[in-house]
Write a protein that holds these residues in place. Structure first.
Motif, mmCIF file in Angstrom:
data_model
loop_
_atom_site.group_PDB
_atom_site.id
_atom_site.type_symbol
_atom_site.label_atom_id
_atom_site.label_comp_id
_atom_site.label_asym_id
_atom_site.label_seq_id
_atom_site.Cartn_x
_atom_site.Cartn_y
_atom_site.Cartn_z
ATOM 1 N N LEU A 1 -0.488 26.386 -9.917
ATOM 2 C CA LEU A 1 -0.228 25.161 -9.511
ATOM 3 C C LEU A 1 -1.330 24.801 -8.476
ATOM 4 C CD1 LEU A 1 1.500 22.686 -9.553
ATOM 5 C CD2 LEU A 1 2.912 23.660 -7.419
ATOM 6 N N GLU A 2 -1.595 25.327 -7.603
ATOM 7 C CA GLU A 2 -2.830 25.197 -6.723
ATOM 8 C C GLU A 2 -3.931 25.004 -7.330
ATOM 9 O OE1 GLU A 2 -2.612 28.146 -3.703
ATOM 10 O OE2 GLU A 2 -1.030 27.182 -2.653
ATOM 11 N N ALA A 3 -4.429 25.773 -8.351
ATOM 12 C CA ALA A 3 -5.583 25.621 -9.059
ATOM 13 C C ALA A 3 -5.712 24.448 -9.979
ATOM 14 C CB ALA A 3 -5.886 26.879 -9.914
ATOM 15 N N TYR A 4 -4.674 24.001 -10.530
ATOM 16 C CA TYR A 4 -4.506 23.067 -11.354
ATOM 17 C C TYR A 4 -4.685 21.740 -10.459
ATOM 18 C CZ TYR A 4 -3.002 19.346 -14.562
ATOM 19 O OH TYR A 4 -2.879 17.965 -15.344
ATOM 20 N N CYS A 5 -3.894 21.531 -9.232
ATOM 21 C CA CYS A 5 -4.141 20.386 -8.379
ATOM 22 C C CYS A 5 -5.356 20.085 -8.160
ATOM 23 C CB CYS A 5 -3.051 20.565 -7.389
ATOM 24 S SG CYS A 5 -1.285 20.650 -7.931
ATOM 25 N N ALA A 6 -6.103 21.239 -7.523
ATOM 26 C CA ALA A 6 -7.631 21.132 -7.109
ATOM 27 C C ALA A 6 -8.432 20.661 -8.215
ATOM 28 C CB ALA A 6 -8.015 22.440 -6.770
ATOM 29 N N GLN A 7 -8.241 21.438 -9.525
ATOM 30 C CA GLN A 7 -9.291 21.053 -10.620
ATOM 31 C C GLN A 7 -8.921 19.466 -11.253
ATOM 32 O OE1 GLN A 7 -9.244 23.611 -14.054
ATOM 33 N NE2 GLN A 7 -8.396 21.732 -15.237
ATOM 34 N N GLU A 8 -7.725 19.165 -11.133
ATOM 35 C CA GLU A 8 -7.415 17.740 -11.746
ATOM 36 C C GLU A 8 -7.157 16.611 -10.394
ATOM 37 O OE1 GLU A 8 -7.217 16.966 -14.834
ATOM 38 O OE2 GLU A 8 -7.902 19.073 -15.140
ATOM 39 N N ASN A 9 -7.571 17.007 -9.214
ATOM 40 C CA ASN A 9 -7.197 16.199 -7.927
ATOM 41 C C ASN A 9 -5.939 15.453 -8.095
ATOM 42 O OD1 ASN A 9 -8.187 15.194 -5.441
ATOM 43 N ND2 ASN A 9 -9.212 13.628 -6.551
ATOM 44 N N VAL A 10 -4.709 16.343 -8.258
ATOM 45 C CA VAL A 10 -3.443 15.618 -8.177
ATOM 46 C C VAL A 10 -2.587 16.318 -7.217
ATOM 47 C CG1 VAL A 10 -3.426 14.757 -10.512
ATOM 48 C CG2 VAL A 10 -2.472 16.742 -10.308
ATOM 49 N N ALA B 1 3.664 18.520 -11.593
ATOM 50 C CA ALA B 1 5.160 19.213 -12.137
ATOM 51 C C ALA B 1 5.578 18.020 -13.187
ATOM 52 C CB ALA B 1 6.142 19.315 -10.879
ATOM 53 N N ARG B 2 5.447 16.606 -12.846
ATOM 54 C CA ARG B 2 5.719 15.805 -13.886
ATOM 55 C C ARG B 2 4.812 15.857 -15.293
ATOM 56 N NH1 ARG B 2 4.436 12.325 -9.355
ATOM 57 N NH2 ARG B 2 6.264 12.119 -8.321
ATOM 58 N N ARG B 3 3.634 16.297 -15.217
ATOM 59 C CA ARG B 3 2.878 16.294 -16.152
ATOM 60 C C ARG B 3 3.285 17.738 -16.957
ATOM 61 N NH1 ARG B 3 -3.512 15.499 -14.136
ATOM 62 N NH2 ARG B 3 -3.249 13.071 -13.618
ATOM 63 N N GLY B 4 3.655 18.728 -16.253
ATOM 64 C CA GLY B 4 4.171 19.990 -16.880
ATOM 65 C C GLY B 4 5.443 19.638 -17.676
ATOM 66 N N LYS C 1 4.982 17.911 -20.913
ATOM 67 C CA LYS C 1 4.212 18.640 -22.021
ATOM 68 C C LYS C 1 5.700 19.485 -22.668
ATOM 69 C CE LYS C 1 -0.260 19.702 -20.576
ATOM 70 N NZ LYS C 1 -1.341 20.672 -20.541
ATOM 71 N N LEU C 2 6.859 19.479 -21.912
ATOM 72 C CA LEU C 2 7.903 20.136 -22.708
ATOM 73 C C LEU C 2 8.553 19.367 -23.889
ATOM 74 C CD1 LEU C 2 10.037 21.490 -19.437
ATOM 75 C CD2 LEU C 2 8.306 22.957 -21.002
ATOM 76 N N LYS C 3 8.229 18.220 -24.098
ATOM 77 C CA LYS C 3 8.636 17.341 -24.818
ATOM 78 C C LYS C 3 8.284 17.628 -26.320
ATOM 79 C CE LYS C 3 8.918 12.364 -25.944
ATOM 80 N NZ LYS C 3 8.504 11.057 -25.637
ATOM 81 N N GLU C 4 6.896 18.314 -26.415
ATOM 82 C CA GLU C 4 6.633 18.384 -27.777
ATOM 83 C C GLU C 4 7.584 19.841 -28.288
ATOM 84 O OE1 GLU C 4 2.905 21.272 -26.862
ATOM 85 O OE2 GLU C 4 2.757 19.092 -26.613
ATOM 86 N N ASP C 5 8.147 20.555 -27.262
ATOM 87 C CA ASP C 5 8.978 21.696 -27.617
ATOM 88 C C ASP C 5 10.582 21.294 -27.935
ATOM 89 O OD1 ASP C 5 6.806 23.468 -27.355
ATOM 90 O OD2 ASP C 5 7.356 24.030 -25.315
ATOM 91 N N LEU C 6 10.755 19.955 -27.756
ATOM 92 C CA LEU C 6 12.346 19.579 -28.133
ATOM 93 C C LEU C 6 12.532 19.792 -29.312
ATOM 94 C CD1 LEU C 6 12.654 16.836 -25.373
ATOM 95 C CD2 LEU C 6 13.637 19.318 -25.362
ATOM 96 N N LYS C 7 13.460 20.208 -29.716
ATOM 97 C CA LYS C 7 13.955 20.224 -31.511
ATOM 98 C C LYS C 7 14.565 18.840 -31.650
ATOM 99 C CE LYS C 7 14.368 24.986 -31.662
ATOM 100 N NZ LYS C 7 15.258 26.155 -31.444
ATOM 101 N N GLU C 8 14.308 18.282 -32.661
ATOM 102 C CA GLU C 8 14.903 17.146 -33.203
ATOM 103 C C GLU C 8 16.530 17.217 -33.611
ATOM 104 O OE1 GLU C 8 13.391 13.917 -33.973
ATOM 105 O OE2 GLU C 8 11.479 14.558 -33.185
#
Length: 57
Positions: free
Chosen positions: A28-37, A43-46, A49-56
């Protein structure tokens, strides 16, 4: 007297508290530093990303 501060276009009325381990913290810390968020934006972005794993249904 109303709410202070700027009005948000997309209000975020829900709160969440999460416990996580050292590995997750480092990722989380590495991602935040890399993306400056901040952590919540990461967490919202993560979560989105779970949406694509949802089954219809």
């Amino acid at each position: 007297m109303g709410k202070r501060g700027p009005k948000e276009e997309l209000p975020k009325p829900y709160r969440m508290a999460v416990k996580y381990d050292e590995e997750c913290k480092q990722i989380l810390e590495a991602y935040c530093a890399q993306e400056n968020v901040n952590r919540m934006e990461a967490a919202r972005r993560g979560i989105k990303k779970l949406k694509e794993d949802l089954k219809e249904e």
